[in-house]
Design an enzyme around this catalytic site. Structure first.
Site, mmCIF file in Angstrom:
data_model
loop_
_atom_site.group_PDB
_atom_site.id
_atom_site.type_symbol
_atom_site.label_atom_id
_atom_site.label_comp_id
_atom_site.label_asym_id
_atom_site.label_seq_id
_atom_site.Cartn_x
_atom_site.Cartn_y
_atom_site.Cartn_z
ATOM 1 C CB SER A 60 -1.530 -36.558 -4.963
ATOM 2 O OG SER A 60 -1.039 -36.060 -3.746
HETATM 3 N N1 SAM Z 1 0.195 -31.633 -3.204
HETATM 4 C C1 SAM Z 1 1.452 -32.192 -3.640
HETATM 5 C C2 SAM Z 1 1.632 -32.125 -5.123
HETATM 6 O O1 SAM Z 1 0.721 -31.667 -5.821
HETATM 7 O O2 SAM Z 1 2.710 -32.499 -5.586
HETATM 8 C C3 SAM Z 1 1.661 -33.602 -3.131
HETATM 9 C C4 SAM Z 1 1.882 -33.624 -1.691
HETATM 10 S S1 SAM Z 1 2.687 -35.008 -0.985
HETATM 11 C C5 SAM Z 1 1.518 -36.276 -1.161
HETATM 12 C C6 SAM Z 1 2.547 -34.483 0.723
HETATM 13 C C7 SAM Z 1 3.432 -33.314 1.081
HETATM 14 O O3 SAM Z 1 3.084 -32.866 2.377
HETATM 15 C C8 SAM Z 1 4.906 -33.650 1.116
HETATM 16 O O4 SAM Z 1 5.618 -32.816 0.261
HETATM 17 C C9 SAM Z 1 5.281 -33.425 2.584
HETATM 18 O O5 SAM Z 1 6.596 -32.945 2.759
HETATM 19 C C10 SAM Z 1 4.251 -32.386 2.995
HETATM 20 N N2 SAM Z 1 3.995 -32.267 4.437
HETATM 21 C C11 SAM Z 1 3.891 -33.239 5.378
HETATM 22 N N3 SAM Z 1 3.623 -32.684 6.571
HETATM 23 C C12 SAM Z 1 3.535 -31.343 6.381
HETATM 24 C C13 SAM Z 1 3.269 -30.232 7.235
HETATM 25 N N4 SAM Z 1 3.035 -30.364 8.531
HETATM 26 N N5 SAM Z 1 3.270 -28.989 6.694
HETATM 27 C C14 SAM Z 1 3.515 -28.800 5.375
HETATM 28 N N6 SAM Z 1 3.776 -29.813 4.524
HETATM 29 C C15 SAM Z 1 3.777 -31.066 5.020
#
Ligand code: SAM
Length: 214
Positions: A60
């Site tokens: 992000s």
């Molecule tokens: N917080 C992260 C970082 O610091 O790099 C960035 C996160 S990215 C914007 C969103 C993440 O949420 C992705 O890696 C995606 O695979 C994950 N995601 C989406 N749905 C999810 C779920 N139901 N449970 C866990 N992870 C999920």
């Protein structure tokens, strides 16, 4: 233009609304974001923008990481749940401030890489697991804070229920194209919801999120 970590932290304080919490700003100055991105993106690691981390996911924007952390009102006694580990960067920022971070990622390859990243940097207070974070992590609840780093269509009850009293859930809610950042606080018998600003996250995919494939 190559931006330094110090400049990035200055930029966070110039946003509207600015990031002002000193614990958060200090954490942002300490965590090496360049260690969480691919080698070919290192020159852009401190730009205030999201970057690709593979599997159609992103690390992000630093402002969103800092602001969402600030909205949790973090302190060193808290246990926090993060949904969407991605690169592990947000977990590391949290781990600089709070006692313990539990983080769930649905894509095993990203969870594994994030685990390597945070281990390499010596964080002892981060636990990462693979799974559907839209249902939370009931066995480890209650949490004093929950942060969801993916956009959900509505507030998942399962997550609200895992908050401690006075605990906060920070979550982007809205359609796939854009969301509004919301903070839900658990009161004694009720929940209070506040809306912040518009944002854009990859979708939260799961039982309490979007269905895979849209
Ligand atoms: N917080 C992260 C970082 O610091 O790099 C960035 C996160 S990215 C914007 C969103 C993440 O949420 C992705 O890696 C995606 O695979 C994950 N995601 C989406 N749905 C999810 C779920 N139901 N449970 C866990 N992870 C999920």
């Amino acid at each position: 233009m190559r931006i330094t970590r110090e400049e990035m932290v200055r930029i966070l304080q110039m946003h509207d609304p600015p990031v002002t919490n000193k614990l958060v700003l200090d954490a942002m100055s300490r965590v090496p974001r360049h260690e969480f991105v691919d080698e070919n993106l290192i020159s852009r690691a401190y730009n205030d923008s999201p970057l690709p981390i593979g599997h159609y996911q992103t690390i992000s924007q630093p402002y969103m990481v800092a602001k969402m952390t600030e909205l949790l009102n973090p302190n060193p006694h808290m246990t926090v749940l993060e949904i969407g580990t991605g690169s592990g960067y947000q977990a590391a920022v949290l781990a600089e401030i709070v006692k313990k971070v539990y983080s769930i990622e649905r894509i095993p390859e990203l969870a594994e890489k994030a685990e390597q990243n945070v281990k390499k940097m010596g964080y002892q207070n981060i636990v990462i697991r693979v799974g559907d974070g839209s249902v939370g992590w009931p066995e480890m609840s209650p949490f004093q804070g929950i942060i969801v780093t993916a956009g959900a269509p509505s507030i998942p009850n399962s997550l609200q229920e895992q908050l401690d009293i006075q605990g906060k859930l920070v979550i982007p809610i809205g359609p796939m194209e854009f969301q509004v950042l919301q903070v839900i606080t658990r009161l004694k018998d009720d929940f209070e919801t506040k809306q912040y600003f518009q944002c854009r996250f990859v979708p939260l995919i799961g039982i309490r999120g979007w269905r895979e494939g849209g």
